[in-house]
Design an enzyme around this catalytic site. Structure first.
Site, PDB file in Angstrom:
ATOM      1  N   SER A   1       0.837  -1.326  -0.057  1.00 60.55           N
ATOM      2  CA  SER A   1      -0.122   0.276   0.082  1.00 60.55           C
ATOM      3  C   SER A   1       0.560   1.308   0.129  1.00 60.55           C
ATOM      4  O   SER A   1       0.498   2.298  -0.236  1.00 60.55           O
ATOM      5  CB  SER A   1      -0.902  -0.045   1.317  1.00 60.55           C
ATOM      6  OG  SER A   1      -2.110  -0.611   0.814  1.00 60.55           O
TER       7      SER A   1
ATOM      8  N   LYS B   1       0.445   3.452  -3.050  1.00 60.60           N
ATOM      9  CA  LYS B   1      -0.868   4.222  -3.023  1.00 60.60           C
ATOM     10  C   LYS B   1      -0.481   5.723  -3.022  1.00 60.60           C
ATOM     11  O   LYS B   1      -1.329   6.421  -3.789  1.00 60.60           O
ATOM     12  CB  LYS B   1      -1.910   3.742  -2.273  1.00 60.60           C
ATOM     13  CG  LYS B   1      -2.443   2.381  -2.423  1.00 60.60           C
ATOM     14  CD  LYS B   1      -3.337   1.831  -1.076  1.00 60.60           C
ATOM     15  CE  LYS B   1      -3.881   0.432  -1.497  1.00 60.60           C
ATOM     16  NZ  LYS B   1      -4.462  -0.090  -0.285  1.00 60.60           N
TER      17      LYS B   1
ATOM     18  N   TYR C   1      -3.477  -2.503 -10.587  1.00 62.89           N
ATOM     19  CA  TYR C   1      -3.413  -2.344  -9.119  1.00 62.89           C
ATOM     20  C   TYR C   1      -2.769  -3.338  -8.333  1.00 62.89           C
ATOM     21  O   TYR C   1      -1.855  -3.080  -7.521  1.00 62.89           O
ATOM     22  CB  TYR C   1      -4.990  -2.541  -8.492  1.00 62.89           C
ATOM     23  CG  TYR C   1      -5.036  -2.441  -7.050  1.00 62.89           C
ATOM     24  CD1 TYR C   1      -4.765  -1.354  -6.442  1.00 62.89           C
ATOM     25  CD2 TYR C   1      -5.215  -3.600  -6.336  1.00 62.89           C
ATOM     26  CE1 TYR C   1      -4.869  -1.390  -5.016  1.00 62.89           C
ATOM     27  CE2 TYR C   1      -5.214  -3.780  -4.998  1.00 62.89           C
ATOM     28  CZ  TYR C   1      -4.946  -2.413  -4.344  1.00 62.89           C
ATOM     29  OH  TYR C   1      -5.107  -2.400  -2.975  1.00 62.89           O
TER      30      TYR C   1
ATOM     31  N   TYR D   1      -4.537   2.965   7.877  1.00 64.59           N
ATOM     32  CA  TYR D   1      -5.859   1.877   7.718  1.00 64.59           C
ATOM     33  C   TYR D   1      -6.786   2.693   9.095  1.00 64.59           C
ATOM     34  O   TYR D   1      -6.947   3.775   9.017  1.00 64.59           O
ATOM     35  CB  TYR D   1      -5.551   0.538   8.246  1.00 64.59           C
ATOM     36  CG  TYR D   1      -4.397   0.100   7.301  1.00 64.59           C
ATOM     37  CD1 TYR D   1      -4.344  -0.062   5.871  1.00 64.59           C
ATOM     38  CD2 TYR D   1      -3.126  -0.646   7.715  1.00 64.59           C
ATOM     39  CE1 TYR D   1      -3.464  -0.558   5.158  1.00 64.59           C
ATOM     40  CE2 TYR D   1      -2.149  -0.975   6.990  1.00 64.59           C
ATOM     41  CZ  TYR D   1      -2.299  -1.036   5.619  1.00 64.59           C
ATOM     42  OH  TYR D   1      -1.330  -1.370   4.792  1.00 64.59           O
TER      43      TYR D   1
ATOM     44  N   VAL E   1       1.293  -3.544   3.970  1.00 66.74           N
ATOM     45  CA  VAL E   1       1.292  -5.037   4.573  1.00 66.74           C
ATOM     46  C   VAL E   1       2.479  -5.828   4.323  1.00 66.74           C
ATOM     47  O   VAL E   1       2.846  -6.868   4.900  1.00 66.74           O
ATOM     48  CB  VAL E   1      -0.054  -5.673   4.266  1.00 66.74           C
ATOM     49  CG1 VAL E   1      -1.092  -5.342   4.745  1.00 66.74           C
ATOM     50  CG2 VAL E   1      -0.057  -6.182   2.813  1.00 66.74           C
TER      51      VAL E   1
HETATM   52  N1  GLU Z   1      -2.153  -5.312  -2.228  1.00 68.25           N
HETATM   53  C1  GLU Z   1      -2.789  -5.471  -0.900  1.00 68.25           C
HETATM   54  C2  GLU Z   1      -4.242  -5.409  -0.703  1.00 68.25           C
HETATM   55  O1  GLU Z   1      -4.952  -4.892  -1.951  1.00 68.25           O
HETATM   56  C3  GLU Z   1      -2.612  -4.133  -0.106  1.00 68.25           C
HETATM   57  C4  GLU Z   1      -2.706  -4.036   1.016  1.00 68.25           C
HETATM   58  C5  GLU Z   1      -1.956  -3.045   1.982  1.00 68.25           C
HETATM   59  O2  GLU Z   1      -0.858  -2.989   2.019  1.00 68.25           O
HETATM   60  O3  GLU Z   1      -2.517  -2.062   2.774  1.00 68.25           O
HETATM   61  O4  GLU Z   1      -4.719  -6.117  -0.363  1.00 68.25           O
END
Ligand code: GLU
Length: 304
Positions: free
Chosen positions: A64, A67, A189, A240, A258
């Protein structure tokens, strides 16, 4: 003068004594294959010096953290459209939570939960001729590092088990907030999430957010106002449903993934990345958070 090098060495020493290192993410099977004892930190003090300790040159799955980077590329390409399709409020929920999206008519709470990042991925699929190459090219430019690449095994592993992300993308599509087809957007993605980088490379990539939009090579990629806004979203939505706790303990804008990485920054001052693969219950690197809490306490450098 702050002795950053010895502060980082002290933190590494203190962290090595912590027995409970959290749990490595296993919902993406390929992420399990990581050394739970790995620990690295890399700090860039703007216009000054760099310091690394531990495994700061080992590549890991950024997940993430990317992002923020796709958001930067999307706002650089298409500023107006982005904020009509994604909001900027903390979600207070896990990154792959579905219910809010339905209640809020397909407008994701922010670009750092999965639904928001999938909308940003959709914007890049529309804007870039070849999104996978275009995004990688952007990362290599801002870091001045051609060795950065996707991890195809991780991307395939996430695709095989990405049921929730398919549900999110389909829900977005049903609300008309996904312009391209679900498979094309998710392929991109999953690829962006698989990007493998070291702490050093992540710190270098995030330099532009601390430096008013200019990367390490002094080239402007986003405006200083765009950098300010992205930093604000990192502070309020970067962790989160633990963004409040991170602000409380660490006091910096940042983003976790994660894969166990966390990047945080103090505008005009420094960028720091830390990696420890074991996660806490909210999905953030357990020791990474502790290390950053120690860093801002010892240096007395935070936004508060
Ligand atoms: N690729 C992970 C997912 O979509 C990202 C999760 C993360 O790092 O928050 O579940």
């Amino acid at each position: 003068m702050i002795d950053f090098k010895s502060i980082l060495e002290d933190i590494k020493q203190q962290i090595s004594l912590v027995e409970d290192k959290g749990n490595v993410a296993d919902y993406i099977p390929e992420l399990k294959n990581v050394n739970k004892n790995a620990f690295g930190v890399y700090l860039n003090v703007l216009k000054n010096d760099n310091f690394g300790v531990g495994d700061y040159q080992t590549k890991f799955s950024t997940q993430s953290i990317t992002k923020v980077l796709t958001l930067a590329l999307a706002v650089a390409k298409k500023t107006d459209d982005v904020w009509k399709r994604v909001d900027v409020e903390p979600s207070g929920n896990p990154f792959n939570f579905l219910t809010l999206l339905e209640v809020e008519n397909g407008i994701p709470r922010n670009p750092f939960i999965n639904s928001g990042a999938i909308v940003i991925a959709d914007i890049l699929v529309s804007e870039l001729e070849n999104p996978k190459e275009g995004f990688l090219d952007f990362i290599r430019q801002i870091t001045n590092d051609q060795s950065i690449d996707y991890d195809y095994k991780v991307a395939a592993s996430e695709k095989e088990t990405g049921f929730k992300n398919y549900a999110i993308a389909n829900l977005l599509k049903s609300f008309g907030n996904l312009k391209n087809d679900v498979d094309t957007v998710l392929d991109f993605y999953f690829m962006q999430c698989s990007l493998a980088m070291t702490c050093e490379q992540i710190t270098n990539a995030f330099y532009l957010f601390a430096n008013k939009g200019k990367c390490l090579q002094d080239k402007l990629h986003i405006t200083s106002s765009q950098a300010k806004r992205i930093n604000a979203i990192m502070l309020t939505c970067g962790f989160y449903d633990e963004a409040g706790e991170f602000a409380f303990e660490v006091g910096l804008p940042g983003k976790s993934g994660v894969g166990g990485g966390i990047v945080a920054l103090l505008p005009n001052k420094f960028v720091i990345s830390v990696w420890s693969p074991g996660l806490n219950k909210k999905g953030n690197s357990k020791l990474g958070m502790q290390a950053l809490e120690l860093f801002t306490s010892k240096t007395e450098l935070s936004i508060f």
